[in-house]
Design an enzyme around this catalytic site. Structure first.
Site, PDB file in Angstrom:
ATOM      1  N   LYS A   1      12.454  11.186 -10.413  1.00  0.00           N
ATOM      2  CA  LYS A   1      12.653  12.385 -11.243  1.00  0.00           C
ATOM      3  C   LYS A   1      12.536  12.067 -12.740  1.00  0.00           C
ATOM      4  O   LYS A   1      12.538  10.900 -13.137  1.00  0.00           O
ATOM      5  CB  LYS A   1      14.019  12.997 -10.896  1.00  0.00           C
ATOM      6  CG  LYS A   1      14.112  13.511  -9.447  1.00  0.00           C
ATOM      7  CD  LYS A   1      15.413  14.281  -9.216  1.00  0.00           C
ATOM      8  CE  LYS A   1      15.495  14.798  -7.791  1.00  0.00           C
ATOM      9  NZ  LYS A   1      16.687  15.659  -7.586  1.00  0.00           N
TER      10      LYS A   1
ATOM     11  N   TYR B   1      10.723  23.394  -4.059  1.00  0.00           N
ATOM     12  CA  TYR B   1      12.156  23.529  -3.740  1.00  0.00           C
ATOM     13  C   TYR B   1      12.497  24.914  -3.180  1.00  0.00           C
ATOM     14  O   TYR B   1      13.650  25.343  -3.273  1.00  0.00           O
ATOM     15  CB  TYR B   1      12.994  23.250  -4.983  1.00  0.00           C
ATOM     16  CG  TYR B   1      13.213  21.773  -5.268  1.00  0.00           C
ATOM     17  CD1 TYR B   1      13.899  20.965  -4.355  1.00  0.00           C
ATOM     18  CD2 TYR B   1      12.786  21.189  -6.453  1.00  0.00           C
ATOM     19  CE1 TYR B   1      14.126  19.625  -4.607  1.00  0.00           C
ATOM     20  CE2 TYR B   1      13.010  19.841  -6.725  1.00  0.00           C
ATOM     21  CZ  TYR B   1      13.689  19.066  -5.788  1.00  0.00           C
ATOM     22  OH  TYR B   1      13.920  17.740  -6.050  1.00  0.00           O
TER      23      TYR B   1
END
Ligand code: CMP
Length: 140
Positions: A10, A50
């Site tokens: 990330k 997501y």
């Protein structure tokens, strides 16, 4: 069984310059990197990736964080790869992650938690296909 799983390093971990340290942990555990790319995701891409979390209260913060900088997206292959990768990452909340895990060592919060990994065979297949068409995966 030999499995494949999707890994995302990330924006927080990329900014900390620990891509290589995280890759070393994958390789040290016997996971082979069979696809890899760096990308700065658009909001639309992050929202689509997501989508399963769309109804959760943290969805907007999650998407905003994931597009705050570049990420490194990889496919890992190996024996029991999905669980092995999850064990290397540690608990989602770094405060609860076991010592020596990636999140315990590199993550700052449940949002900026350094890495993402697929949680089951079906999601792994979907997540790999989302980022890598078959021609960009180099198995064995
Ligand atoms: P990840 O494995 O990428 O999947 C969804 C992400 O949402 C998760 O890691 C966390 O970074 C983030 N998140 C923020 N709050 C929560 C929460 N309460 N429960 C689960 N995930 C959360």
């Amino acid at each position: 069984a030999i499995e494949r799983t999707l890994s995302i390093i990330k924006p927080d971990a990329v900014a900390k310059n620990v891509i290589g340290q995280i890759y070393s942990r994958f390789e040290g555990a016997g996971l082979k990197i069979i696809a890899a790319k760096m990308a700065h995701l658009s909001r639309g891409e992050a929202e689509a990736f997501y989508a399963v979390h769309k109804a959760r209260p943290f969805f907007n913060d999650l998407v905003t964080f994931m597009i705050s900088g570049p990420v490194v997206i990889s496919v890992l292959e190996g024996e029991n790869a999905i669980l092995k990768h999850r064990d290397l990452m540690g608990a989602t909340d770094p405060k609860k992650a076991e010592k020596g895990t990636i999140r315990a060592d590199f993550a700052d919060s449940i949002d900026a938690n350094a890495v993402h990994g697929s949680d089951a065979p079906e999601t792994a297949a979907n997540e790999v296909a989302f980022f890598f068409p078959g021609m960009n995966v180099y198995s064995r």
